[in-house]
Enzyme design. Structure first.
Site, mmCIF file in Angstrom:
data_model
loop_
_atom_site.group_PDB
_atom_site.id
_atom_site.type_symbol
_atom_site.label_atom_id
_atom_site.label_comp_id
_atom_site.label_asym_id
_atom_site.label_seq_id
_atom_site.Cartn_x
_atom_site.Cartn_y
_atom_site.Cartn_z
ATOM 1 C CG ASP A 93 -0.283 -0.026 2.534
ATOM 2 O OD1 ASP A 93 0.960 -0.144 2.577
ATOM 3 O OD2 ASP A 93 -0.993 0.052 3.558
ATOM 4 C CB SER A 94 4.560 1.726 0.139
ATOM 5 O OG SER A 94 4.822 0.509 -0.538
ATOM 6 C CG ASP A 140 0.472 -4.109 2.101
ATOM 7 O OD1 ASP A 140 0.451 -4.917 3.048
ATOM 8 O OD2 ASP A 140 1.361 -3.244 1.964
ATOM 9 C CE LYS A 172 3.084 -5.682 4.080
ATOM 10 N NZ LYS A 172 2.585 -4.677 5.065
ATOM 11 C CD GLU A 206 0.375 -1.179 8.034
ATOM 12 O OE1 GLU A 206 -0.067 -0.455 8.945
ATOM 13 O OE2 GLU A 206 0.909 -0.737 7.002
ATOM 14 C CD GLU A 250 7.738 0.102 8.081
ATOM 15 O OE1 GLU A 250 7.941 1.205 7.526
ATOM 16 O OE2 GLU A 250 6.755 -0.618 7.839
#
Length: 387
Positions: free
Chosen positions: A92-93, A131, A161, A163, A231
């Site tokens: 999602d970056s 993501d 993925k 978070e 991270e």
């Protein structure tokens, strides 16, 4: 009568052949596959070389570092494929490095799916992970599973993925795994939670935060995650989490003691030079320094002209062999992660004080994580020696 019948058959056969030839000609004109006379197409891939979870488990068991890089479109995916990177993350970056936002929050699931499909067409070897963007899995386990299913069915990914450290995120991860979808967790600095973190701030720099990183990682493992991204945490904390887990840890700004490493494609290549990008990426710009130096070295080494296998029209003049620079940089990254030279102390910037390290070690012992405490102590000593 016989002659007339034979003549009719001959005329009919001739008509059919002309029709087929005409149809074939029309199909060639309508085909979206470039002809070799104008464009060279991508090389066919060997399906037996596809990276799977089994391959990653084997590498982890042998102590072989795992390499991961983000990609957001077909060209970047092809570069990762050619460089032999183990995992390709459609992160999602993309919201920041592709769409130009200041955070990862604005990107939607539908936009992520477009990026996933582009990457799936280009990366045939790496394990593909998509993501789950902010807002696509927080409301309920049903929402989380539905979003994960779309990432695989519509995006062509192998896994997702997410978070998370909150109980609801752990529950979501468990539900997705139980739905038959592989999940990678993500702890430490979780960009989707900057609202509560107070910005892009490293985590694990005091006793409570460090213990939380380890406990959250273990909770994600218990939920069924096959790996966890760590991270922006101090190396001793990453070492403790890696020791406490039976699954691989993938570090980004977390020091050299993880099971593998990941970098953002654009950061690794030093691509974003606009002042806006400098502002957006100021908190992680130090991670790119070695890559920028590498690219300068490659340019000075008088790179050869583009290889014939590149997908380039014959009428196009090459003004730069950027593809070669990118491929060589990615290969260099893969080799340095594999041989353990990256990240070194210069790219392990987040510290935990000696007092907090001691408190962290005591907390790990109280949790029954003696091996993790030993790993953290060893990591602290090595980082100090490296510095």
């Amino acid at each position: 009568m016989t002659i007339f019948s034979s003549l009719c058959k001959t005329l009919h056969s001739s008509s059919v052949k002309k029709h087929l030839n005409s149809t074939a000609s029309l199909l060639r004109c309508m085909s979206n596959v470039p002809e070799n006379t104008v464009y060279g197409g991508p090389k066919p891939q060997n399906p037996n070389q596809r990276v799977t979870l089994t391959n990653l488990r084997q590498k982890h068991k042998k102590g072989e570092p795992i390499t991961m890089v983000t990609a957001y479109d077909y060209p970047s995916a092809v570069h990762l494929d050619m460089a032999g990177i183990d995992i390709c993350l459609v992160g999602d970056s993309a919201a920041m490095v592709v769409h130009g936002h200041d955070t990862t929050l604005p990107i939607t699931l539908d936009e992520m799916l477009v990026h996933c499909r582009m990457v799936a067409r280009g990366a045939k070897r790496p394990l593909l992970i998509g993501d789950l963007p902010f807002g696509s899995y927080e409301s309920s386990t049903h929402q989380a599973v539905d979003a994960a299913v779309r990432i695989l069915k519509e995006g062509g990914m192998d896994a997702i993925k997410l978070e998370g450290g909150a109980p609801s995120r752990i529950t979501a991860a468990k539900a997705i795994v139980e739905a038959g979808i592989a999940v990678m967790g993500h702890v430490g600095l979780t960009p989707q939670a900057i609202s509560v973190l107070g910005g892009f701030r490293p985590q694990g720099r005091n006793v409570d935060s460090a213990v939380k990183v380890v406990e959250t990682s273990m909770a994600l493992q218990e939920a069924g995650c096959f790996a966890v991204v760590l991270e922006c945490v101090p190396p001793p904390v990453a070492a403790a989490a890696t020791s406490a887990l039976k699954i691989p840890t993938i570090g980004i700004g977390a020091g050299p003691f993880c099971s593998g490493q990941v970098l953002v494609y654009h950061d690794l290549l030093g691509m974003l030079q606009h002042p806006h990008h400098a502002k957006v990426n100021a908190s992680i710009s130090h991670l790119c320094t070695v890559s920028i130096l590498l690219i300068r070295w490659l340019i000075c080494a008088k790179l050869k002209s583009a290889s014939p296998s590149q997908v380039t029209p014959k009428f196009c003049k090459h003004y730069a062999s950027v593809g070669d620079v990118i491929n060589k940089a990615l290969v260099q990254y893969r080799e340095e992660v594999t041989n353990g030279s990256f990240p070194g102390s210069a790219h392990s910037p987040y510290k935990i004080s000696a007092a907090d390290t001691e408190g962290f070690l005591q907390a790990l012992e109280k949790l029954g994580l003696g091996d993790a405490a030993s790993a953290a102590a060893d990591a602290a000593g090595k980082i100090e020696a490296m510095s």
